[in-house]
Design a protein around this motif. Structure first.
Motif, PDB file in Angstrom:
ATOM      1  N   VAL A 195     -41.531 -22.524 188.638  1.00 54.35           N
ATOM      2  CA  VAL A 195     -41.910 -21.126 188.409  1.00 54.35           C
ATOM      3  C   VAL A 195     -43.425 -21.088 188.321  1.00 54.35           C
ATOM      4  CG1 VAL A 195     -41.792 -19.149 186.860  1.00 54.35           C
ATOM      5  CG2 VAL A 195     -39.769 -20.582 187.197  1.00 54.35           C
ATOM      6  N   GLN A 199     -45.126 -15.307 184.648  1.00 53.30           N
ATOM      7  CA  GLN A 199     -44.037 -14.409 185.002  1.00 53.30           C
ATOM      8  C   GLN A 199     -43.519 -13.655 183.768  1.00 53.30           C
ATOM      9  OE1 GLN A 199     -42.993 -13.834 188.022  1.00 53.30           O
ATOM     10  NE2 GLN A 199     -43.926 -15.501 189.187  1.00 53.30           N
ATOM     11  N   VAL A 203     -37.861 -13.759 183.865  1.00 53.16           N
ATOM     12  CA  VAL A 203     -37.836 -14.791 184.904  1.00 53.16           C
ATOM     13  C   VAL A 203     -37.645 -16.167 184.266  1.00 53.16           C
ATOM     14  CG1 VAL A 203     -39.170 -15.928 186.727  1.00 53.16           C
ATOM     15  CG2 VAL A 203     -39.231 -13.431 186.496  1.00 53.16           C
ATOM     16  N   ALA A 207     -34.528 -18.885 184.680  1.00 51.84           N
ATOM     17  CA  ALA A 207     -34.728 -20.295 185.016  1.00 51.84           C
ATOM     18  C   ALA A 207     -34.080 -21.208 183.974  1.00 51.84           C
ATOM     19  CB  ALA A 207     -36.222 -20.595 185.124  1.00 51.84           C
TER      20      ALA A 207
END
Length: 239
Positions: A195, A199, A203, A207
């Motif tokens: 990633v 973010q 998000v 993950a």
């Protein structure tokens, strides 16, 4: 088996500061947070800086991106707004930049001491929320580390020895290059998912969920032959 999250960052990077907070927000809500191991890795935004070089951030940003200082200042105010939205203090003017290699060496020392996150928070706070410059000042680094609970003689020993943890910093940077990271923050979940950037917390939550679900391969059952169970064995089919 715990989920391992490796985070490549630099103290100079404001989005690393924001990204750490957003990741922690996601981690706080993660039901298996006690089974998540977080390791912070080293990444220098400008490894060409000399050890004693530092200066105003806004002028540096303007030169680097070919924009006016007014535009650079506006960008800093925008980052400050993002920081305030997640409860982080942020000085939008008067900050410095500088060589962060010694800070990364200290972070590897803190990792060996089992308290890396504590020192990283102290360095971020000093750089982004306090007026006194953090760079090219050993006494400032010593004071921050001691205030964070580290032994003063050990901290001074690391800073006095340029080789201490230097290989660990370089190894992190080489690994980042191998993984394809060209900027920070860069989050790697179980070496399966990357990633990039600060973010939204959603998000990071996604993950974490995906890495947790895949931390062990799902068992695939092949065939359907006769078997025995608690209630006995299957009877063979009669012709």
């Amino acid at each position: 088996m715990p989920v391992r999250v490796e985070i490549w960052t630099d103290i100079n990077c404001p989005f690393c500061y924001l990204g750490k907070k957003r990741f922690e927000q996601a981690l706080t809500e993660f039901p298996h947070r006690g089974d998540v191991e977080v390791v912070h890795r080293s990444f220098e935004l400008d490894p060409t800086l000399s050890a004693d070089e530092s200066g105003p951030v806004i002028a540096k940003i303007a030169r680097k991106y070919g924009i006016s200082e007014a535009q650079a200042a506006a960008n800093e105010r925008g980052i400050g707004t993002q920081a305030a939205a997640i409860g982080l203090p942020y000085l939008t003017e008067g900050r410095d930049y500088g060589n962060s290699f010694d800070m990364h060496r200290l972070l590897h020392f803190a990792l060996a001491e089992g308290r890396q996150d504590t020192l990283l928070d102290a360095l971020y706070r000093a750089n982004f929320a306090e007026e006194r410059s953090l760079f090219a000042d050993y006494e400032r680094l010593v004071g921050l580390a001691v205030a964070a609970g580290f032994d003063e003689s050990k901290v001074r020993g690391v800073l006095a020895d340029p080789a201490a943890y230097a290989d660990a910093v370089r190894a992190d940077e080489q690994e980042a290059a191998r993984l394809g990271a060209t900027g920070v923050p860069f989050f790697v979940f179980d070496r399966k998912y990357g990633v990039s950037g600060a973010q939204p917390s959603e998000v990071f939550a996604q993950a974490l969920d995906q890495a947790w679900a895949e931390r062990e391969p799902a068992l695939q059952t092949i065939g359907g032959g006769a078997a025995c169970g608690p209630d006995g064995c299957e009877l063979p089919a009669r012709d």
